[in-house]
Design a protein around this motif. Structure first.
Motif, PDB file in Angstrom:
ATOM      1  N   LEU A  46      17.462  18.546 -13.536  1.00 17.46           N
ATOM      2  CA  LEU A  46      17.601  17.347 -12.708  1.00 17.46           C
ATOM      3  C   LEU A  46      16.404  16.459 -12.986  1.00 17.46           C
ATOM      4  O   LEU A  46      15.378  16.928 -13.438  1.00 17.46           O
ATOM      5  CB  LEU A  46      17.556  17.743 -11.236  1.00 17.46           C
ATOM      6  N   ASP A  47      16.531  15.217 -12.705  1.00 22.77           N
ATOM      7  CA  ASP A  47      15.404  14.350 -13.012  1.00 22.77           C
ATOM      8  C   ASP A  47      14.939  13.592 -11.778  1.00 22.77           C
ATOM      9  O   ASP A  47      15.011  12.376 -11.728  1.00 22.77           O
ATOM     10  CB  ASP A  47      15.811  13.386 -14.138  1.00 22.77           C
ATOM     11  N   PRO A  48      14.473  14.320 -10.764  1.00 25.18           N
ATOM     12  CA  PRO A  48      14.062  13.623  -9.550  1.00 25.18           C
ATOM     13  C   PRO A  48      12.626  13.118  -9.665  1.00 25.18           C
ATOM     14  O   PRO A  48      11.898  13.519 -10.580  1.00 25.18           O
ATOM     15  CB  PRO A  48      14.149  14.719  -8.500  1.00 25.18           C
ATOM     16  N   ASP A  49      12.242  12.244  -8.759  1.00 22.17           N
ATOM     17  CA  ASP A  49      10.858  11.756  -8.746  1.00 22.17           C
ATOM     18  C   ASP A  49       9.959  12.755  -8.033  1.00 22.17           C
ATOM     19  O   ASP A  49       8.784  12.884  -8.346  1.00 22.17           O
ATOM     20  CB  ASP A  49      10.781  10.415  -8.008  1.00 22.17           C
TER      21      ASP A  49
ATOM     22  N   MET B 218       0.820  -1.208   0.000  1.00 25.76           N
ATOM     23  CA  MET B 218       0.000   0.000   0.000  1.00 25.76           C
ATOM     24  C   MET B 218       0.860   1.267   0.000  1.00 25.76           C
ATOM     25  O   MET B 218       0.627   2.202  -0.740  1.00 25.76           O
ATOM     26  CB  MET B 218      -0.881   0.018   1.264  1.00 25.76           C
ATOM     27  N   SER B 219       1.880   1.251   0.834  1.00 29.63           N
ATOM     28  CA  SER B 219       2.660   2.465   1.022  1.00 29.63           C
ATOM     29  C   SER B 219       3.394   2.864  -0.266  1.00 29.63           C
ATOM     30  O   SER B 219       3.781   4.006  -0.421  1.00 29.63           O
ATOM     31  CB  SER B 219       3.664   2.273   2.147  1.00 29.63           C
ATOM     32  N   GLN B 220       3.552   1.935  -1.168  1.00 26.33           N
ATOM     33  CA  GLN B 220       4.236   2.254  -2.418  1.00 26.33           C
ATOM     34  C   GLN B 220       3.476   3.292  -3.249  1.00 26.33           C
ATOM     35  O   GLN B 220       4.049   3.955  -4.090  1.00 26.33           O
ATOM     36  CB  GLN B 220       4.422   0.974  -3.250  1.00 26.33           C
ATOM     37  N   GLU B 221       2.193   3.396  -3.003  1.00 28.36           N
ATOM     38  CA  GLU B 221       1.416   4.351  -3.782  1.00 28.36           C
ATOM     39  C   GLU B 221       1.624   5.782  -3.315  1.00 28.36           C
ATOM     40  O   GLU B 221       1.250   6.722  -4.002  1.00 28.36           O
ATOM     41  CB  GLU B 221      -0.069   3.993  -3.700  1.00 28.36           C
ATOM     42  N   TYR B 222       2.204   5.926  -2.155  1.00 25.90           N
ATOM     43  CA  TYR B 222       2.453   7.265  -1.665  1.00 25.90           C
ATOM     44  C   TYR B 222       3.873   7.682  -1.994  1.00 25.90           C
ATOM     45  O   TYR B 222       4.808   6.908  -1.871  1.00 25.90           O
ATOM     46  CB  TYR B 222       2.248   7.334  -0.158  1.00 25.90           C
ATOM     47  N   ALA B 223       4.000   8.936  -2.414  1.00 27.40           N
ATOM     48  CA  ALA B 223       5.342   9.455  -2.656  1.00 27.40           C
ATOM     49  C   ALA B 223       5.950   9.897  -1.328  1.00 27.40           C
ATOM     50  O   ALA B 223       7.091   9.600  -1.023  1.00 27.40           O
ATOM     51  CB  ALA B 223       5.277  10.626  -3.622  1.00 27.40           C
ATOM     52  N   ILE B 224       5.141  10.592  -0.555  1.00 28.65           N
ATOM     53  CA  ILE B 224       5.643  11.090   0.724  1.00 28.65           C
ATOM     54  C   ILE B 224       4.619  10.773   1.810  1.00 28.65           C
ATOM     55  O   ILE B 224       3.419  10.936   1.600  1.00 28.65           O
ATOM     56  CB  ILE B 224       5.839  12.625   0.687  1.00 28.65           C
ATOM     57  N   GLU B 225       5.117  10.305   2.903  1.00 25.71           N
ATOM     58  CA  GLU B 225       4.215   9.989   4.000  1.00 25.71           C
ATOM     59  C   GLU B 225       4.800  10.570   5.285  1.00 25.71           C
ATOM     60  O   GLU B 225       5.958  10.323   5.613  1.00 25.71           O
ATOM     61  CB  GLU B 225       4.085   8.474   4.119  1.00 25.71           C
ATOM     62  N   PHE B 226       4.025  11.356   5.984  1.00 21.31           N
ATOM     63  CA  PHE B 226       4.453  11.916   7.259  1.00 21.31           C
ATOM     64  C   PHE B 226       3.670  11.242   8.375  1.00 21.31           C
ATOM     65  O   PHE B 226       2.451  11.193   8.324  1.00 21.31           O
ATOM     66  CB  PHE B 226       4.154  13.427   7.302  1.00 21.31           C
ATOM     67  N   LYS B 227       4.385  10.707   9.340  1.00 17.88           N
ATOM     68  CA  LYS B 227       3.700  10.095  10.476  1.00 17.88           C
ATOM     69  C   LYS B 227       4.121  10.818  11.742  1.00 17.88           C
ATOM     70  O   LYS B 227       5.246  10.662  12.195  1.00 17.88           O
ATOM     71  CB  LYS B 227       4.106   8.623  10.594  1.00 17.88           C
ATOM     72  N   HIS B 228       3.233  11.583  12.292  1.00 15.89           N
ATOM     73  CA  HIS B 228       3.475  12.315  13.549  1.00 15.89           C
ATOM     74  C   HIS B 228       4.818  13.028  13.542  1.00 15.89           C
ATOM     75  O   HIS B 228       5.597  12.926  14.477  1.00 15.89           O
ATOM     76  CB  HIS B 228       3.405  11.369  14.753  1.00 15.89           C
ATOM     77  N   VAL B 229       5.092  13.740  12.487  1.00 22.39           N
ATOM     78  CA  VAL B 229       6.398  14.378  12.373  1.00 22.39           C
ATOM     79  C   VAL B 229       6.448  15.671  13.181  1.00 22.39           C
ATOM     80  O   VAL B 229       5.533  16.490  13.120  1.00 22.39           O
ATOM     81  CB  VAL B 229       6.706  14.675  10.894  1.00 22.39           C
TER      82      VAL B 229
ATOM     83  N   ILE C  43       8.416   8.932   5.444  1.00 20.98           N
ATOM     84  CA  ILE C  43       8.748   7.915   4.454  1.00 20.98           C
ATOM     85  C   ILE C  43       8.669   8.547   3.074  1.00 20.98           C
ATOM     86  O   ILE C  43       7.654   9.154   2.718  1.00 20.98           O
ATOM     87  CB  ILE C  43       7.781   6.715   4.541  1.00 20.98           C
ATOM     88  N   VAL C  44       9.760   8.435   2.341  1.00 19.60           N
ATOM     89  CA  VAL C  44       9.779   9.000   0.997  1.00 19.60           C
ATOM     90  C   VAL C  44      10.083   7.891   0.008  1.00 19.60           C
ATOM     91  O   VAL C  44      11.073   7.181   0.166  1.00 19.60           O
ATOM     92  CB  VAL C  44      10.840  10.112   0.879  1.00 19.60           C
ATOM     93  N   ASN C  45       9.221   7.737  -0.964  1.00 17.29           N
ATOM     94  CA  ASN C  45       9.476   6.753  -2.018  1.00 17.29           C
ATOM     95  C   ASN C  45       9.961   7.489  -3.249  1.00 17.29           C
ATOM     96  O   ASN C  45       9.190   8.129  -3.940  1.00 17.29           O
ATOM     97  CB  ASN C  45       8.207   5.970  -2.346  1.00 17.29           C
ATOM     98  N   GLY C  46      11.236   7.369  -3.527  1.00 13.47           N
ATOM     99  CA  GLY C  46      11.785   8.048  -4.690  1.00 13.47           C
ATOM    100  C   GLY C  46      12.819   9.082  -4.305  1.00 13.47           C
ATOM    101  O   GLY C  46      13.028   9.373  -3.132  1.00 13.47           O
TER     102      GLY C  46
ATOM    103  N   ALA D 292      13.060  17.659   1.586  1.00 13.93           N
ATOM    104  CA  ALA D 292      14.193  17.463   0.687  1.00 13.93           C
ATOM    105  C   ALA D 292      15.237  16.531   1.273  1.00 13.93           C
ATOM    106  O   ALA D 292      16.187  16.165   0.599  1.00 13.93           O
ATOM    107  CB  ALA D 292      14.824  18.809   0.362  1.00 13.93           C
ATOM    108  N   GLY D 293      15.064  16.162   2.517  1.00 15.86           N
ATOM    109  CA  GLY D 293      16.024  15.248   3.131  1.00 15.86           C
ATOM    110  C   GLY D 293      17.281  15.933   3.603  1.00 15.86           C
ATOM    111  O   GLY D 293      18.288  15.293   3.858  1.00 15.86           O
ATOM    112  N   ILE D 294      17.253  17.248   3.727  1.00 16.95           N
ATOM    113  CA  ILE D 294      18.434  17.965   4.201  1.00 16.95           C
ATOM    114  C   ILE D 294      18.463  17.961   5.720  1.00 16.95           C
ATOM    115  O   ILE D 294      19.503  17.828   6.336  1.00 16.95           O
ATOM    116  CB  ILE D 294      18.428  19.410   3.667  1.00 16.95           C
TER     117      ILE D 294
END
Lengths: 269, 274
Positions: free
Chosen positions: A153-156, A1-12, A75-78, A64-66
């Motif tokens: 750039l060619d990011p997802d 299921m989680s693969q369908e999400y690009a970005i998922e925030f859980k209680h961040v 959770i970031v897919n890509g 951005a993961g910085i």
């Protein structure tokens, strides 16, 4: 299921330390972002709205993961990339050299840099200024150059943080068109802006952060309307009312009773 | 620990083009800044060499240095060691600032921070090359011709690079935690120049207690300086300095491991440390 999400925030949550006026009191801690939950499906274009100081930029660096989150999970897919316009441009170098430099900074290979050069020159419309040092560019021209390199750039997942507030309307429209193209290719785009018309025009959904907390996430027009309403309401308040509103928001974000960490704790923790 | 070493090595070796580009364009940017450009990369070390020659060769009229039964005029002896000091010294001072000076880049894009010390060292390496050309000319005039032993210079050069990168790795992260690090390093550099036998020879210290000599010989910079001189004058080979060699690699390894661990630990936290 989680693969369908690009970005998922859980209680961040993201916490900053505030220095207090008198030294005896220990430093306060402050939620820049507090308990944020949302899921962005792949291929969606999300606009992030919020007043100044509501945590938009913090959100963008986390996305951005910085920067790392302090609590919760992201959770970031890509592969994600933050569009940073003026970063990495060396004032002394010419436009062409800057394309190579920034390309390398962004981690492109030598071959790839050669490939994109033509496209960047075309897109940035700098023409004969290519061989001039960047310090002689107008600020609009600088941003055009920086933005064009970034787009190659060619990011997802693309994160655009108020990138279009510079440059004239024509160029902003060009950028939006280009990003629409990327959207067609199925990229996820996070678009951070103050310009409601741009957000309405470009985004599918919108996310409204207020005072470090997620206020609303949903269909773009609905969120935009609510946000516009809130801004109007806030502006209509008199000064005392505004201050009260601000203090109320601030109180919710401060964490009390915290232990001060020493320099050595930070290294050897 | 192993994870962080692997991480740092991997990041450095997969980003060789990035390292090269950053140093190249930083050098180019510096050159564009001035009208004469590349000329200064030669003129600056040359003038520095001239200063030392005037001060120690002419004013103090230092005696020839005899070591391992080889007598070398002071000016050549000093230059042989000084040349590598001109590489290591800016590497250490600038390496300290490696991460901090790129703050606008690392806060705005995903960037492999651990390559920054290497970019600084690579940049200084170019200046070192310029100085080596000047030195070669001076040595040829002085009657010191290149021999096969000069090939060992490459080994010592690599030593100097690895040492500088390892040290910068540690100091640049510490500098992010507290900016005092840089001030401390800048102050210590002046001390280090005189603590390392560059302007004076180890023999002059023979009256000092044993343990001071021991500490002096364990100085990693001394190993590199002595190595350079060995290549130029003494021709004793690499094995002759095995004790110093062990000390050098042990210290370098410790610095590298510590630096890598720090880099790994703070890789995503730099933005909060500004």
């Amino acid at each position: 299921m989680s693969q369908e999400y690009a970005i998922e925030f859980k209680h961040v949550s993201k916490i900053y330390t505030l220095k207090t006026k008198n030294k005896e009191q220990s430093n306060k801690r402050f939620y820049a972002l507090k308990d944020i939950n949302f899921q962005i499906p792949k291929g969606e274009v999300v606009g992030i709205l919020g007043t100044n100081g509501s945590g938009k930029s913090t959100m963008s660096v986390i996305l951005a993961g910085i920067s790392e989150v302090d609590e919760g999970e992201m959770i970031v897919n890509g592969e994600q990339a933050l569009i940073a316009i003026n970063t990495g441009l060396n004032q002394q170098l010419t436009g062409l050299e800057n394309i190579e430099l920034k390309g390398a900074l962004l981690g492109l290979t030598k071959k790839r840099v050669k490939e994109i050069t033509e496209g960047v020159i075309e897109f940035a419309e700098i023409g004969d200024f290519l061989y001039q040092p960047v310090k002689k560019y107008s600020s609009g021209m600088k941003s055009r150059l920086g933005f064009s390199i970034n787009l190659c750039l060619d990011p997802d997942i693309l994160i655009v943080d108020e990138a279009l507030s510079v440059g004239d309307k024509g160029f902003a429209q060009k950028c939006i068109n280009k990003m629409k193209e990327l959207k067609e290719q199925g990229k996820t785009i996070v678009f951070i802006s103050h310009s409601l018309p741009q957000v309405r025009d470009f985004c599918d959904t919108a996310l409204w952060i207020e005072g470090g907390m997620l206020k609303e996430y949903g269909e773009v027009n609905k969120v935009c309307d609510n946000y516009a309403q809130y801004v109007d309401y806030y502006n209509a308040l008199d000064n005392a009312g505004k201050k009260k509103e601000r203090d109320g928001k601030f109180e919710k974000r401060v964490i009390k009773g915290k232990v001060k960490k020493s320099f050595f704790d930070r290294i050897f923790r | 620990m192993l994870k962080s070493i692997k991480y740092v090595l991997h990041e450095n070796f997969t980003n060789l083009f990035r390292i090269y580009s950053i140093s190249k364009y930083e050098l180019l940017g510096d050159m564009r800044d001035s009208k004469l450009g590349l000329f200064w990369n030669f003129a600056h070390p040359f003038i520095q060499v001239l200063t030392y020659w005037f001060a120690f060769g002419l004013v103090f009229n230092k005696k020839d240095v005899t070591m391992y039964n080889t007598t070398v005029p002071y000016i050549f002896w000093m230059l042989g060691g000084m040349v590598v000091w001109f590489l290591i010294s800016p590497c250490i001072t600038n390496g300290c600032n490696a991460v901090f000076s790129k703050i606008n880049v690392i806060t705005k894009m995903k960037f492999p921070v651990s390559i920054l010390p290497a970019t600084v060292v690579l940049k200084e390496l170019f200046n070192h090359l310029c100085l080596m050309i000047i030195l070669l000319v001076i040595f040829l005039f002085g009657g010191y011709h290149p021999t096969l032993h000069w090939l060992e210079l490459f080994y010592y050069l690599i030593c100097a690079i690895i040492f500088s990168v390892s040290l910068s790795m540690t100091t640049s992260v510490l500098n992010m935690l507290a900016r005092d690090t840089r001030k401390l390093v800048l102050a210590l550099m002046r001390l280090l120049l005189y603590l390392t036998p560059i302007l004076w020879s180890m023999d002059q210290l023979s009256h000092a207690p044993k343990f001071i000599i021991f500490i002096m010989k364990a100085n990693p910079i001394y190993y590199i300086v002595q190595g350079y001189r060995d290549c130029f004058f003494y021709h004793k080979g690499l094995i002759f300095y095995s004790n110093s060699m062990i000390a050098f690699w042990a210290i370098t390894l410790v610095l590298f491991v510590f630096g890598s661990c720090m880099m790994y630990k703070f890789k995503h936290k730099f933005i909060d440390l500004i």
